[in-house]
Design an enzyme around this catalytic site. Structure first.
Site, mmCIF file in Angstrom:
data_model
loop_
_atom_site.group_PDB
_atom_site.id
_atom_site.type_symbol
_atom_site.label_atom_id
_atom_site.label_comp_id
_atom_site.label_asym_id
_atom_site.label_seq_id
_atom_site.Cartn_x
_atom_site.Cartn_y
_atom_site.Cartn_z
ATOM 1 N N CYS A 113 -9.744 -14.103 36.885
ATOM 2 C CA CYS A 113 -9.904 -13.371 35.614
ATOM 3 C C CYS A 113 -10.456 -11.964 35.817
ATOM 4 O O CYS A 113 -10.391 -11.128 34.908
ATOM 5 C CB CYS A 113 -10.797 -14.155 34.662
ATOM 6 S SG CYS A 113 -10.238 -15.830 34.409
ATOM 7 N N HIS A 253 -13.772 -9.856 29.443
ATOM 8 C CA HIS A 253 -12.757 -10.892 29.627
ATOM 9 C C HIS A 253 -12.869 -11.849 28.437
ATOM 10 O O HIS A 253 -13.973 -12.238 28.046
ATOM 11 C CB HIS A 253 -13.027 -11.619 30.954
ATOM 12 C CG HIS A 253 -12.223 -12.869 31.101
ATOM 13 N ND1 HIS A 253 -10.866 -12.908 30.843
ATOM 14 C CD2 HIS A 253 -12.578 -14.133 31.450
ATOM 15 C CE1 HIS A 253 -10.432 -14.136 31.052
ATOM 16 N NE2 HIS A 253 -11.444 -14.894 31.409
ATOM 17 N N ASN A 283 -7.595 -17.549 26.444
ATOM 18 C CA ASN A 283 -7.968 -16.965 27.733
ATOM 19 C C ASN A 283 -6.697 -16.695 28.546
ATOM 20 O O ASN A 283 -6.009 -17.640 28.946
ATOM 21 C CB ASN A 283 -8.898 -17.961 28.457
ATOM 22 C CG ASN A 283 -9.352 -17.473 29.813
ATOM 23 O OD1 ASN A 283 -8.802 -16.510 30.364
ATOM 24 N ND2 ASN A 283 -10.348 -18.138 30.367
#
Ligand code: UT7
Length: 353
Positions: A113, A253, A283
């Site tokens: 990520c 993020h 996500n």
């Protein structure tokens, strides 16, 4: 040494939307649980034929158009992804070919990520050193292909999407003011995909044991994510020599609304300085920051001269931040500044004829 600045940004998500209600029909979960624990309402899911290079290509085209840069001008393409089309060749090579970026070098970068900020940092360094002038950074993820759709603890979290930026040289003190990268491999097995690599090659047995899907100990990841992202933001601000009060927008993020709010609170940043779009995308790993950056820029949430801080955390563990002085002028703020001149010009022309 010169600096590097973002001259164009673009993003793309596949059209199909999967809502929490859809998921509640697939596994033992509910819209209430997902909303309360994560803040996610829906996510975009690619169809069977779509891979990371397909959506990454679309985001790249949009960023190049925004930057008014032709593919042939690119010196380098970096793609951040954990869902590459295949082990090799790199997804960056596939995008390079389809863009027609004839003179560009190309490689993939994997930092889960945190991949977008890692790639941004590498690109910034290569521009600062004078090695390259025009670099395309793409982050593209089709996480739906590595999601265990029978595991309610993970399948409600992830989505597919891509974002891209074009970077060019800038004067010292402009554009990307700092990047800060960290890793701790000691926690590699809290968020991982066990099979399909050289440790556990794909076999009938690995598939039967569902080892080709992502695994996560969410609870443990949560706490470390809050601590690490806060620390990354503080270190990034120090490196850039700016104060947190000077920040116009925090883009983290997009993994969990509770994580984002906890980081913002620790940094004393009010909600109006925090950008959130995970409710609509879930996500999307490396893609989440450029997806959010693109939306923030297009909606006029970032104006020229604003200081933006990007902060990420992901598998590895990896964590990172980037402090950016925004050099792009958005269409919305352009119209706000010069729109009246354009309309009076149009009125004068009408009167003339
Ligand atoms: O992108 C890289 C970084 N990733 C992250 O930052 C993710 C970090 N982690 C998280 O966001 C959160 O830990 C989750 C959203 C994954 C989970 O939230 P949580 O508050 O940590 O829940 P939990 O894992 O502690 O589970 C609480 C309960 C459990 O039931 P019991 O044991 O209390 O009876 C789970 O079995 O919730 C249950 N549960 C669910 N219930 C309904 C877990 N998943 C679900 C679900 N629907 N989808």
């Amino acid at each position: 040494m010169r600096s590097a600045k973002i001259v164009g940004v673009g993003s793309y998500a596949p059209p199909r939307v999967l809502t929490n209600q859809d998921l509640a029909r697939m596994v033992d979960t509910s819209d209430k649980w997902i909303m309360e624990r994560t803040g996610i309402r829906e996510r975009h899911i690619a169809d069977d034929k779509t891979a990371a290079s397909d959506i990454g290509l679309e985001a790249a085209r949009r960023a190049l158009k925004d930057a008014r840069v032709k593919p042939e001008e690119l010196d380098l393409i970096i793609v951040a992804t954990i869902t590459a089309d295949m082990s090799f060749p790199s997804t960056a090579c596939l995008i390079q070919d389809r863009l027609g970026a004839k003179k560009a070098a190309a490689f993939d970068l994997e930092a889960a990520c945190s991949g977008f900020i890692y790639a941004l940092s590498v690109a910034r360094g290569l521009i600062a050193s004078g090695e390259y002038d025009t670099i395309l950074v793409v982050a593209s993820e089709v996480l739906s292909k590595i999601t265990d759709w029978e595991d309610r603890a993970t399948c409600v979290l992830f989505g597919d999407g891509a974002g891209a930026v074009v970077l060019k040289p800038a004067k010292k003190g402009q554009g990307i003011l700092s990047t800060y990268l960290r890793a701790d491999g000691g926690n590699w097995n809290l968020l991982w995909l066990p099979a399909g690599g050289s440790r556990i090659p794909t076999t009938r047995d690995s598939v039967d044991k569902r080892l080709h899907y992502m695994k996560m100990e969410g609870n443990r990841v949560f706490k470390i994510a809050v601590q690490s992202m806060t620390a990354a933001a503080i270190e990034g601000l120090k490196k850039a020599e700016v104060r947190v009060e000077d920040i116009s927008l925090l883009i983290t993020h997009q993994a969990n609304l509770r994580i984002i709010n906890a980081v913002a609170k620790r940094l004393s940043l009010p909600p109006e300085k925090v950008f959130i779009n995970l409710d609509r995308y879930g996500n999307t790993s490396a893609a989440s920051i450029p997806l959010a950056l693109d939306e923030a820029a297009k909606r006029g949430r970032i104006k020229r001269g604003d200081l933006v801080i990007l902060v990420a955390f992901g598998g590895g563990f990896t964590w990172a931040s980037a402090v950016i002085r925004w050099e792009r002028i958005s269409l919305k703020s352009y119209l706000a500044r010069f729109g009246h001149r354009l309309s009076s010009l149009a009125t004068r022309r009408k009167r003339k004829y």
